[in-house]
Design an enzyme around this catalytic site. Structure first.
Site, PDB file in Angstrom:
ATOM      1  N   HIS A  35      -8.536  -9.686   1.343  1.00 19.81           N
ATOM      2  CA  HIS A  35      -9.085 -10.701   2.804  1.00 19.81           C
ATOM      3  C   HIS A  35      -8.708 -12.651   2.628  1.00 19.81           C
ATOM      4  O   HIS A  35      -9.125 -13.148   3.116  1.00 19.81           O
ATOM      5  CB  HIS A  35     -10.585 -10.454   2.599  1.00 19.81           C
ATOM      6  CG  HIS A  35     -11.493  -9.317   3.200  1.00 19.81           C
ATOM      7  ND1 HIS A  35     -11.608  -8.895   4.892  1.00 19.81           N
ATOM      8  CD2 HIS A  35     -11.721  -8.292   1.854  1.00 19.81           C
ATOM      9  CE1 HIS A  35     -12.223  -7.981   4.040  1.00 19.81           C
ATOM     10  NE2 HIS A  35     -12.150  -7.283   3.232  1.00 19.81           N
ATOM     11  N   ASP A  37      -5.370 -12.779   4.146  1.00 19.60           N
ATOM     12  CA  ASP A  37      -4.343 -12.575   5.373  1.00 19.60           C
ATOM     13  C   ASP A  37      -4.848 -13.537   6.662  1.00 19.60           C
ATOM     14  O   ASP A  37      -3.840 -13.526   7.220  1.00 19.60           O
ATOM     15  CB  ASP A  37      -3.379 -11.272   6.224  1.00 19.60           C
ATOM     16  CG  ASP A  37      -4.418 -10.539   6.120  1.00 19.60           C
ATOM     17  OD1 ASP A  37      -5.892 -10.978   6.877  1.00 19.60           O
ATOM     18  OD2 ASP A  37      -3.947  -9.371   6.904  1.00 19.60           O
ATOM     19  N   GLY A 130      -8.727   2.504   2.892  1.00 14.67           N
ATOM     20  CA  GLY A 130      -7.814   1.513   2.770  1.00 14.67           C
ATOM     21  C   GLY A 130      -7.078   1.830   2.346  1.00 14.67           C
ATOM     22  O   GLY A 130      -6.422   0.330   2.103  1.00 14.67           O
ATOM     23  N   LEU A 131      -5.902   2.280   3.069  1.00 10.32           N
ATOM     24  CA  LEU A 131      -4.508   2.671   2.820  1.00 10.32           C
ATOM     25  C   LEU A 131      -4.065   2.564   4.032  1.00 10.32           C
ATOM     26  O   LEU A 131      -2.204   3.112   3.720  1.00 10.32           O
ATOM     27  CB  LEU A 131      -4.214   4.288   2.265  1.00 10.32           C
ATOM     28  CG  LEU A 131      -4.866   4.528   0.997  1.00 10.32           C
ATOM     29  CD1 LEU A 131      -4.823   5.200   0.238  1.00 10.32           C
ATOM     30  CD2 LEU A 131      -4.449   2.926  -0.397  1.00 10.32           C
ATOM     31  N   SER A 132      -4.560   1.834   5.004  1.00 18.01           N
ATOM     32  CA  SER A 132      -3.466   1.516   5.979  1.00 18.01           C
ATOM     33  C   SER A 132      -3.565   2.473   7.183  1.00 18.01           C
ATOM     34  O   SER A 132      -2.007   2.818   7.167  1.00 18.01           O
ATOM     35  CB  SER A 132      -2.626   0.376   6.370  1.00 18.01           C
ATOM     36  OG  SER A 132      -3.169  -0.665   5.280  1.00 18.01           O
ATOM     37  N   SER A 133      -3.655   3.772   7.237  1.00 17.70           N
ATOM     38  CA  SER A 133      -3.329   5.029   7.848  1.00 17.70           C
ATOM     39  C   SER A 133      -2.997   4.074   9.462  1.00 17.70           C
ATOM     40  O   SER A 133      -2.013   5.380  10.162  1.00 17.70           O
ATOM     41  CB  SER A 133      -4.659   6.294   8.329  1.00 17.70           C
ATOM     42  OG  SER A 133      -5.696   5.588   8.277  1.00 17.70           O
ATOM     43  N   ASP A 178      -1.432  -5.473   7.338  1.00 17.37           N
ATOM     44  CA  ASP A 178      -1.040  -3.859   6.797  1.00 17.37           C
ATOM     45  C   ASP A 178       0.352  -3.850   7.569  1.00 17.37           C
ATOM     46  O   ASP A 178       1.217  -2.493   6.962  1.00 17.37           O
ATOM     47  CB  ASP A 178      -2.170  -3.134   7.370  1.00 17.37           C
ATOM     48  CG  ASP A 178      -3.576  -3.545   6.935  1.00 17.37           C
ATOM     49  OD1 ASP A 178      -3.575  -3.686   5.799  1.00 17.37           O
ATOM     50  OD2 ASP A 178      -4.432  -3.021   7.370  1.00 17.37           O
ATOM     51  N   TYR A 227     -16.067  -6.433   9.205  1.00 14.36           N
ATOM     52  CA  TYR A 227     -14.865  -7.195   9.192  1.00 14.36           C
ATOM     53  C   TYR A 227     -14.539  -8.018   9.511  1.00 14.36           C
ATOM     54  O   TYR A 227     -14.459  -9.535   9.451  1.00 14.36           O
ATOM     55  CB  TYR A 227     -13.679  -6.438   9.634  1.00 14.36           C
ATOM     56  CG  TYR A 227     -12.108  -7.037   9.146  1.00 14.36           C
ATOM     57  CD1 TYR A 227     -11.870  -6.761   8.054  1.00 14.36           C
ATOM     58  CD2 TYR A 227     -11.372  -7.297  10.765  1.00 14.36           C
ATOM     59  CE1 TYR A 227     -10.029  -7.169   7.892  1.00 14.36           C
ATOM     60  CE2 TYR A 227     -10.517  -7.788   9.748  1.00 14.36           C
ATOM     61  CZ  TYR A 227     -10.066  -7.730   8.538  1.00 14.36           C
ATOM     62  OH  TYR A 227      -8.640  -8.319   8.333  1.00 14.36           O
TER      63      TYR A 227
HETATM   64  C1  GLA Z   1      -7.302  -4.322   6.933  1.00 16.63           C
HETATM   65  C2  GLA Z   1      -7.393  -5.824   7.307  1.00 16.63           C
HETATM   66  C3  GLA Z   1      -5.713  -6.347   6.541  1.00 16.63           C
HETATM   67  C4  GLA Z   1      -6.808  -7.358   6.005  1.00 16.63           C
HETATM   68  C5  GLA Z   1      -7.092  -6.307   4.632  1.00 16.63           C
HETATM   69  C6  GLA Z   1      -8.436  -7.332   3.655  1.00 16.63           C
HETATM   70  O1  GLA Z   1      -6.661  -3.773   5.914  1.00 16.63           O
HETATM   71  O2  GLA Z   1      -6.392  -4.457   8.548  1.00 16.63           O
HETATM   72  O3  GLA Z   1      -5.398  -7.520   7.361  1.00 16.63           O
HETATM   73  O4  GLA Z   1      -7.914  -8.042   5.846  1.00 16.63           O
HETATM   74  O5  GLA Z   1      -8.296  -5.417   5.762  1.00 16.63           O
HETATM   75  O6  GLA Z   1      -6.990  -7.787   2.701  1.00 16.63           O
END
Ligand code: GLA
Length: 391
Positions: A35, A37, A130-133, A178, A227
């Site tokens: 959190h 970026d 939380g793995l950016s799918s 991500d 978020y």
């Molecule tokens: C998500 C967002 C990222 C980042 C993280 C937390 O993955 O897409 O840009 O802010 O949460 O670090």
């Protein structure tokens, strides 16, 4: 049959010929800098060996047709239907299609030549974990359109245009981490990104270390609302702190000493969010030196501190994530454990001595199942390359 063979078979069945190209586009795990970026801080992610795969070819049709194997659905859209978020037949785009359509929208704004495609795609990145799918889908289609259009963008530019698609088209106000990790990943390396200058470098993984991802299997709804609230709290903190520190533009510009001096002036809720960010940027600032010195003990300690801060100050953890982290931190061979990504459910990341990786994974799974009744998924992950054409 592996995922790629499956995709090719489905493509042949659906379109009647073998796809011309295949792209692989990874998810990511973040080790430190959570959190931060969108506060211009430093992040330390790696692209992982879980990925989205897409098989695709150009088509003469006047629209693109995409088959999402994971949803058992298809959608089609054209340059004309993009802005209304509708399909070629005027029905609304399904949610999954907003990501590839958003990428096309973002590329259209750059006036890049776009060729329509037939595509079939699927992912083994668990969704909402939380793995950016989502970023992995975006970067897969970036490569697909780049390949067919015959132009090449630098990987950071692809990441930025993917982030724009997600911010402005899908409507999630994410930072750059991500898409950056999915676009710029390097095999066996961690990536250190300065989110203010966008300069980045690779850092070798410490020797004899495994990165283990543990999926709680818990998914929270309303994540994007929470978020966005965290983002607003950070912006509010900057506005309030600017009264005393007029030169700051983001929480990155606030020194811990200044923050401690001025914290009392912030409402408690805002102070907690901002404190996490200021201290987390301080922690991620130390990452490079610690990793270069091979000091995994102290690096792991920072990961543990990061989790406590995400739990108590940023308040983005949940009971299952805390349980997973508590068990991990009590196991032999574990240097550090914390939630990874946005939080509210999903995965933890664990830094573990390589020779203990197997025992650690088994004990973690067993302990978590005993305490929660849920069966977790554990991945001993490998840092991988960013999105690339594999055929
Ligand atoms: C998500 C967002 C990222 C980042 C993280 C937390 O993955 O897409 O840009 O802010 O949460 O670090």
């Amino acid at each position: 049959m592996n995922l790629i063979e499956q995709l090719v078979n489905i493509y042949r069945e659906k379109f009647g010929y073998t796809p011309a190209h295949l792209v692989r586009s990874p998810g990511r795990v973040n080790l430190l800098g959570e959190h931060v970026d969108y506060n211009n801080g430093f992040v330390l992610p790696a692209a992982i060996d879980l990925a989205t795969y897409a098989a695709f070819s150009p088509t003469n049709a006047r629209h693109s047709t995409l088959v999402a194997v994971d949803f058992d659905q298809q959608a089609s859209f054209s340059a004309e239907s993009i802005s209304t978020r509708t399909q070629a037949d005027s029905s609304p785009l399904p949610e999954w299609a907003l990501y590839p359509a958003g990428v096309m929208w973002s590329l259209m704004q750059e006036n890049l030549p776009l060729i329509y495609m037939n595509a079939v795609f699927a992912s083994d990145v668990p969704r909402g974990s939380g793995l950016s799918s989502s970023a992995s889908v975006e970067m897969a289609f970036m490569i697909a359109w780049q390949t067919l259009g015959g132009w090449t963008l630098p990987s950071m530019q692809r990441a930025l245009l993917g982030q724009k698609a997600e911010n402005k088209y899908v409507g999630v106000n994410c930072g750059i981490m991500d898409q950056f990790a999915s676009a710029c990943g390097v095999e066996n390396k961690l990536l250190l990104l300065d989110c203010r200058s966008l300069e980045w470098k690779t850092i070798p993984l410490p020797k004899n270390i495994s990165i283990i991802i543990a999926d709680t299997t818990v998914r929270r709804k309303l994540t994007s609302g929470e978020y966005n609230k965290r983002r607003s709290a950070c912006e509010e903190a900057v506005r309030l702190l600017q009264q005393e520190l007029p030169s700051i533009n983001s929480l990155r510009d606030v020194r811990v000493e200044d923050f401690n001096r001025l914290a009392k002036k912030l409402p408690r809720g805002i102070e907690k969010r901002a404190r996490h960010v200021v201290e987390e940027i301080g922690r991620s600032n130390q990452a490079e030196a610690l990793l270069e010195a091979g000091d995994v003990h102290n690096f792991g300690r920072l990961m543990n501190e990061c989790h406590a801060s995400l739990r108590d100050l940023y308040e983005v953890s949940c009971p299952e994530l805390n349980t997973m982290v508590n068990i991990a931190q009590s196991l032999e061979g574990c240097y550090g454990a914390r939630l990874t990504g946005a939080g509210f459910g999903g995965c933890t990341v664990n830094l573990v001595a390589k020779e203990q990786a197997g025992d650690f994974s088994r004990a973690l799974a067993k302990g978590y199942e005993t305490e929660t009744g849920l069966c977790p998924n554990i991945y001993i992950t490998r840092a991988s390359n960013g999105a690339e054409l594999i055929r």
